[in-house]
Motif scaffolding. Structure first.
Motif, PDB file in Angstrom:
ATOM      1  N   GLN A  63       5.785  55.425  44.721  1.00  0.00           N
ATOM      2  CA  GLN A  63       6.413  54.541  43.741  1.00  0.00           C
ATOM      3  C   GLN A  63       5.450  53.472  43.226  1.00  0.00           C
ATOM      4  N   THR A  64       4.662  52.921  44.136  1.00  0.00           N
ATOM      5  CA  THR A  64       3.764  51.833  43.747  1.00  0.00           C
ATOM      6  C   THR A  64       2.379  52.321  43.346  1.00  0.00           C
ATOM      7  N   ARG A  65       2.087  53.593  43.654  1.00  0.00           N
ATOM      8  CA  ARG A  65       0.752  54.162  43.429  1.00  0.00           C
ATOM      9  C   ARG A  65      -0.309  53.343  44.151  1.00  0.00           C
ATOM     10  N   GLN A  66       0.051  52.859  45.329  1.00  0.00           N
ATOM     11  CA  GLN A  66      -0.851  52.064  46.166  1.00  0.00           C
ATOM     12  C   GLN A  66      -0.794  52.587  47.601  1.00  0.00           C
ATOM     13  N   GLY A  67      -1.723  52.087  48.407  1.00  0.00           N
ATOM     14  CA  GLY A  67      -1.718  52.391  49.828  1.00  0.00           C
ATOM     15  C   GLY A  67      -2.862  53.283  50.245  1.00  0.00           C
ATOM     16  N   PRO A  68      -3.067  53.420  51.541  1.00  0.00           N
ATOM     17  CA  PRO A  68      -4.187  54.223  52.026  1.00  0.00           C
ATOM     18  C   PRO A  68      -4.124  55.684  51.611  1.00  0.00           C
ATOM     19  N   LYS A  77     -11.727  60.700  50.775  1.00  0.00           N
ATOM     20  CA  LYS A  77     -12.261  60.187  52.038  1.00  0.00           C
ATOM     21  C   LYS A  77     -11.169  59.458  52.814  1.00  0.00           C
ATOM     22  N   ALA A  78     -11.371  59.344  54.132  1.00  0.00           N
ATOM     23  CA  ALA A  78     -10.415  58.624  54.967  1.00  0.00           C
ATOM     24  C   ALA A  78     -10.373  57.151  54.565  1.00  0.00           C
ATOM     25  N   VAL A  79      -9.169  56.607  54.555  1.00  0.00           N
ATOM     26  CA  VAL A  79      -8.963  55.196  54.216  1.00  0.00           C
ATOM     27  C   VAL A  79      -8.086  54.578  55.297  1.00  0.00           C
ATOM     28  N   SER A  80      -8.519  53.443  55.850  1.00  0.00           N
ATOM     29  CA  SER A  80      -7.774  52.864  56.966  1.00  0.00           C
ATOM     30  C   SER A  80      -7.656  51.351  56.860  1.00  0.00           C
ATOM     31  N   THR A  81      -6.713  50.827  57.607  1.00  0.00           N
ATOM     32  CA  THR A  81      -6.554  49.386  57.743  1.00  0.00           C
ATOM     33  C   THR A  81      -6.023  49.083  59.135  1.00  0.00           C
ATOM     34  N   ALA A  82      -6.564  48.018  59.740  1.00  0.00           N
ATOM     35  CA  ALA A  82      -6.131  47.625  61.079  1.00  0.00           C
ATOM     36  C   ALA A  82      -4.918  46.697  61.037  1.00  0.00           C
ATOM     37  N   ASP A  83      -4.620  46.145  59.858  1.00  0.00           N
ATOM     38  CA  ASP A  83      -3.482  45.232  59.767  1.00  0.00           C
ATOM     39  C   ASP A  83      -2.954  45.235  58.329  1.00  0.00           C
ATOM     40  N   LEU A  84      -1.863  45.925  58.124  1.00  0.00           N
ATOM     41  CA  LEU A  84      -1.280  46.032  56.791  1.00  0.00           C
ATOM     42  C   LEU A  84      -0.813  44.685  56.245  1.00  0.00           C
ATOM     43  N   SER A  85      -0.428  43.790  57.145  1.00  0.00           N
ATOM     44  CA  SER A  85       0.063  42.490  56.688  1.00  0.00           C
ATOM     45  C   SER A  85      -1.043  41.665  56.033  1.00  0.00           C
ATOM     46  N   ALA A  86      -2.289  42.037  56.296  1.00  0.00           N
ATOM     47  CA  ALA A  86      -3.418  41.319  55.701  1.00  0.00           C
ATOM     48  C   ALA A  86      -3.939  42.004  54.439  1.00  0.00           C
ATOM     49  N   GLU A  87      -3.209  43.039  53.963  1.00  0.00           N
ATOM     50  CA  GLU A  87      -3.701  43.829  52.829  1.00  0.00           C
ATOM     51  C   GLU A  87      -2.918  43.582  51.541  1.00  0.00           C
ATOM     52  N   THR A  88      -2.323  42.392  51.423  1.00  0.00           N
ATOM     53  CA  THR A  88      -1.513  42.130  50.236  1.00  0.00           C
ATOM     54  C   THR A  88      -2.329  42.024  48.955  1.00  0.00           C
ATOM     55  N   ARG A  90      -5.164  43.871  48.512  1.00  0.00           N
ATOM     56  CA  ARG A  90      -5.604  45.254  48.291  1.00  0.00           C
ATOM     57  C   ARG A  90      -4.455  46.122  47.782  1.00  0.00           C
ATOM     58  N   TRP A  91      -3.283  45.994  48.428  1.00  0.00           N
ATOM     59  CA  TRP A  91      -2.092  46.767  48.061  1.00  0.00           C
ATOM     60  C   TRP A  91      -0.892  45.819  47.965  1.00  0.00           C
ATOM     61  N   PRO A  92      -0.793  45.051  46.911  1.00  0.00           N
ATOM     62  CA  PRO A  92       0.199  43.978  46.834  1.00  0.00           C
ATOM     63  C   PRO A  92       1.658  44.414  46.956  1.00  0.00           C
ATOM     64  N   GLN A  93       1.985  45.572  46.503  1.00  0.00           N
ATOM     65  CA  GLN A  93       3.363  46.053  46.606  1.00  0.00           C
ATOM     66  C   GLN A  93       3.564  46.928  47.837  1.00  0.00           C
TER      67      GLN A  93
END
Length: 236
Positions: A63-68, A77-88, A90-93
């Protein structure tokens, strides 16, 4: 069904991908897994998840066309994040939506074969800790196996479609030959003249050659009327 069972007659892609997400949770140090898959028209669709929450994450991504997972399929390529709450930023929605579903860390690995990226397997954790390298590596292996299976299945389906089209074409050719024979006998024509008459009538009345041939061969269309131009043009 196992991840190797893509050649069985009743192979079901949705069941197969559901099994993939379940195996990922069983084998890896993650809490959930989900798959987003190409619709082969330039879009991406949530396809399977190990839980309702995991399904939601992929819905949010689509829906948002965002996220890993979306970044993963775009880059291959692989895309990762250790804390989604800190990725606003990068991926605001997407990031707040994923956190609200209960997940804090994620890693998406591509489902690809050479340059052909067909989707992504997203690994999810409820803890704000990076998904470990061993889990990512094994997740990629599972994604690779699944990709080969799906592409193999698509190739089989494509071959079946091509075969069906070929059989249909051969059948239509046989019907045309029958119709040519009927017209040749009715009008004292040679076979090529009969074919030209058949084709000319089909073009004049904007119908398929195979349809007109069928009507002539089954006597739904009077060959004398076709040759004299007095045939009823109503579709049978």
């Amino acid at each position: 069904m196992s991840l190797a069972d893509t050649l069985v007659a009743d192979f079901d892609v949705l069941d197969f991908l559901g099994l993939l997400t379940e195996r990922a949770v069983d084998l890896l140090n993650v809490d959930a897994a989900a798959v987003i898959l190409s619709d082969q028209r330039g879009g991406w669709r949530p396809t399977a998840g190990s839980s309702e929450q995991a399904d939601l994450v992929e819905v949010f991504a689509a829906q948002t066309r965002q996220g890993p997972c979306l970044d993963c399929v775009r880059s291959g390529k692989a895309v990762s994040t250790a804390d989604l709450s800190a990725e606003t930023e990068r991926w605001p929605q997407f990031a707040p939506a994923a956190v609200s579903a209960g997940f804090r860390a994620a890693c998406a690995v591509p489902m690809r074969l050479r340059d052909d990226v067909i989707g992504a397997l997203t690994l999810l954790s409820t803890d704000p800790v990076a998904i470990d390298d061993a889990s990512v590596a094994l997740g990629q292996s599972l994604a690779d196996i699944a990709t080969i299976g799906i592409l193999q299945h698509r190739a089989i389906l494509h071959d079946e479609i091509v075969s069906e089209q070929l059989q249909a074409a051969l059948h239509h050719r046989t019907v045309v030959e029958q119709a040519k024979g009927v017209l040749a006998e009715a009008g004292g024509l040679d076979m090529h003249q009969a074919y030209l008459a058949l084709r000319g009538y089909a073009h004049a009345h904007r119908r398929r050659l195979s349809e007109i041939a069928r009507d002539v061969a089954t006597t739904s269309l009077d060959p004398h009327a076709l040759l004299t131009g007095t045939a009823d043009v109503t579709r049978s």
